[in-house]
Write an enzyme that holds these catalytic residues in place. Structure first.
Site, PDB file in Angstrom:
ATOM      1  N   LYS A 190     -61.540  21.808  12.909  1.00 36.57           N
ATOM      2  CA  LYS A 190     -61.736  22.835  11.778  1.00 36.57           C
ATOM      3  C   LYS A 190     -61.117  22.128  10.459  1.00 36.57           C
ATOM      4  O   LYS A 190     -59.766  22.123  10.227  1.00 36.57           O
ATOM      5  CB  LYS A 190     -61.055  24.135  11.695  1.00 36.57           C
ATOM      6  CG  LYS A 190     -61.456  25.074  10.714  1.00 36.57           C
ATOM      7  CD  LYS A 190     -60.300  26.150  10.189  1.00 36.57           C
ATOM      8  CE  LYS A 190     -59.538  25.962   8.991  1.00 36.57           C
ATOM      9  NZ  LYS A 190     -59.843  25.116   7.745  1.00 36.57           N
ATOM     10  N   GLU A 265     -47.521  19.610  12.967  1.00 40.26           N
ATOM     11  CA  GLU A 265     -46.951  18.699  11.859  1.00 40.26           C
ATOM     12  C   GLU A 265     -47.048  19.520  10.499  1.00 40.26           C
ATOM     13  O   GLU A 265     -47.871  19.770   9.705  1.00 40.26           O
ATOM     14  CB  GLU A 265     -47.824  17.299  11.746  1.00 40.26           C
ATOM     15  CG  GLU A 265     -46.990  16.255  11.063  1.00 40.26           C
ATOM     16  CD  GLU A 265     -47.513  16.153   9.741  1.00 40.26           C
ATOM     17  OE1 GLU A 265     -46.753  16.508   8.639  1.00 40.26           O
ATOM     18  OE2 GLU A 265     -48.378  15.573   9.310  1.00 40.26           O
ATOM     19  N   CYS A 299     -46.946  15.175   3.019  1.00 39.60           N
ATOM     20  CA  CYS A 299     -45.799  15.922   3.866  1.00 39.60           C
ATOM     21  C   CYS A 299     -44.646  15.137   3.808  1.00 39.60           C
ATOM     22  O   CYS A 299     -43.556  15.563   3.969  1.00 39.60           O
ATOM     23  CB  CYS A 299     -46.135  16.243   5.090  1.00 39.60           C
ATOM     24  SG  CYS A 299     -47.586  17.328   5.245  1.00 39.60           S
ATOM     25  N   GLU A 396     -40.825  22.201  -0.895  1.00 34.01           N
ATOM     26  CA  GLU A 396     -41.708  21.428  -1.292  1.00 34.01           C
ATOM     27  C   GLU A 396     -42.651  21.529  -2.328  1.00 34.01           C
ATOM     28  O   GLU A 396     -43.158  22.578  -2.398  1.00 34.01           O
ATOM     29  CB  GLU A 396     -42.556  21.144  -0.100  1.00 34.01           C
ATOM     30  CG  GLU A 396     -43.118  19.609   0.348  1.00 34.01           C
ATOM     31  CD  GLU A 396     -43.842  19.660   1.492  1.00 34.01           C
ATOM     32  OE1 GLU A 396     -44.083  18.498   1.884  1.00 34.01           O
ATOM     33  OE2 GLU A 396     -44.293  20.692   2.064  1.00 34.01           O
TER      34      GLU A 396
END
Length: 494
Positions: A190, A265, A299, A396
């Site tokens: 996906k 992750e 990331c 973040e």
């Protein structure tokens, strides 16, 4: 290659036969069963690139069924046969490097140079795991009784659900699909609804490479429906996900009912520590690369730049000067090094974080506002004197904002660096070998870069600790998550 026009780019992609807008189920390109579509937009211009099938649980159920059926034939092929198919896929990805990069720049916004880099990086996982397929070794254990033999076999886990993000629309797929297919698993992917075109083009090339129908399936559209179907299915034995920590926690919880293997992750909050004894030029270059790649939308971005007091002013002025030279623009233009953010919500998040920092006493040294180009472009920004009570420190930012945080001692730097629930990547700059060992071991992170800002490679394990996730991708360790260990005891052999 030089600058290119969006229309010409689309023409080139179409001519190569790589503009796919339907999902891939059982080797067939299919529309959504209810005919629904979603628009894929170019974030640099807002123009609609294509309308792709908007799929949900019914299409996902069929994709899972197809992967499940095919698993029994694909997993029985020899490792060498699977290896050859993957190798062909790698070669096709590389021979269509330019079209894939153009497609990625159009739907994701990253500069063409970075997009070409991602195609190389993405294809490298397929090449690496094509080779690694032949090295899934078992074991023989010395028996406790003379007439027994004890064997350890490694076998593919089964059908894998792979949910991938928009920031690396090719590499986050190949990093998961490469080892899964090498082990003998089949996959339902996906991709992000923001960037499905790169995924579909890559899947088309997999079919061309001779990877059998049903081994690799792609469904996109209604994320909650697709995710629920993958989690609830007893035929899906593993979920692998790259994305936000919040979504990762939902997937982990949702996989509990069927006790699936999960590898995640998740988000990071990477510290980049610049010590007094660092080489300033190396530190500026490394911090810049770690922070501003993909306009800060990775990331492993340097989310917090911790600078020792003795070098703070000198580093800050050199860093600001380097950031000033970054060219913002449409990724199709050759001079561009900073593309747009993915969407309006991403820009609003950046604005919120910068506003929060300035309201608490931080100072904007450069940038700090939307770019004059409009759309979702944001000025490359440096914010000084950030402290640990600000959003820029705690969370973040996922945008082109570099917060500078002064510190006094090595102990304080380690404490500040580890003061977060995240633990994906960390960076440090120092000329001291002893310090690089000490600090590397003290940092609670899965990846550490010493005097280097770009550390990802297919031959090294990638993954985080704490709330940055579970499992590792890439390298020989990346195979483990797609394998089950079976023990066989053979008796009465005396």
């Amino acid at each position: 290659m030089g600058s290119v026009d969006a229309g010409a780019a689309m023409e080139k992609i179409r001519a190569a036969g790589l503009l796919r807008t339907r999902g891939l189920i059982g080797g067939k390109w299919v529309d959504a069963y209810d005919g629904k579509t979603i628009e894929v937009q170019n974030p640099a211009t807002g123009e609609v690139l294509a309308n792709v099938a908007c799929m949900g649980n019914r299409e996902t159920a069929d994709a899972i069924a197809s992967a499940h059926t095919t698993f029994y034939t694909w997993s029985k092929l020899t490792a060498s046969e699977r290896s050859k198919a993957l190798r062909k896929w790698h070669d096709l990805l590389m021979s269509h490097k330019e079209e894939l990069a153009l497609l990625m720049t159009l739907e994701q916004g990253k500069p063409m140079k970075e997009a070409l880099g991602e195609v190389n990086y993405g294809a490298s996982f397929i090449e690496f795991f094509a080779e690694e397929a032949k090295r899934v070794y078992g074991d023989i254990i010395p028996p406790t009784l003379a007439d027994r033999r004890l064997l350890v076999l490694k076998q593919p886990i089964g059908v894998v659900g792979a949910i991938t993000p928009w920031n690396f629309p090719l590499a986050m797929i190949t990093r998961k699909v490469g080892p899964a297919l090498a082990c003998g698993c089949t996959v339902v992917v996906k991709p992000s609804e923001f960037t499905p075109l790169t995924a579909l083009a890559a899947a088309d090339l997999a079919l061309q490479a001779g990877i059998p129908a049903g081994v690799l399936n792609v469904v996109m559209g209604n994320a909650p429906e697709i995710g629920d179907e993958l989690m609830q299915s007893t035929q899906v034995r593993k979920i692998t996900f790259t994305g936000s920590t919040a979504v990762g926690k939902k997937l982990m919880a949702g996989s509990a009912n069927t006790v699936k293997k999960v590898s995640l992750e998740l988000g990071g909050n990477a510290p980049c520590i610049v010590f007094d004894d660092a080489d300033i030029d190396v530190a500026v270059k490394g911090s810049l690369a770690a922070k501003f790649r993909n306009s800060g939308q990775t990331c492993v971005c340097a989310n917090r730049i911790l600078v020792q007091e003795g070098i703070y002013e000198k580093f800050a002025s050199a860093f600001v000067k380097a950031v000033q030279s970054l060219q913002v623009g449409n990724g199709l233009e050759e001079s561009t090094s900073q593309g747009p953010l993915i969407n309006e919500a991403a820009v609003q998040k950046v604005e919120k974080f910068v506003g929060d920092a300035t309201s608490k006493g931080a100072n904007v040294m450069l940038g700090g506002k939307r770019h004059s180009l409009g759309m979702t472009f944001y000025e490359p920004t440096v914010v000084g004197n950030v402290s640990n009570d600000m959003l820029l420190f705690r969370e973040e930012v996922f945008g082109p904002v570099a917060p500078l945080i002064p510190f006094k001692t090595e102990e304080e730097a380690i404490h500040l660096a580890n003061d977060t629930n995240a633990g994906l990547a960390a960076y440090m700059f120092t000329k001291s070998i002893a310090r690089s060992w000490r600090v590397s071991e003290a940092l609670e992170y899965g990846l550490v870069g010493v005097n280097e800002g770009l550390i990802s490679t297919e031959v090294a394990p990638f993954g985080g600790v704490k709330q940055s996730g579970l499992g590792r991708e890439g390298s020989k360790y990346g195979m483990d998550d797609f394998l089950e260990i079976k023990y066989v005891c053979m008796g009465n052999l005396g």
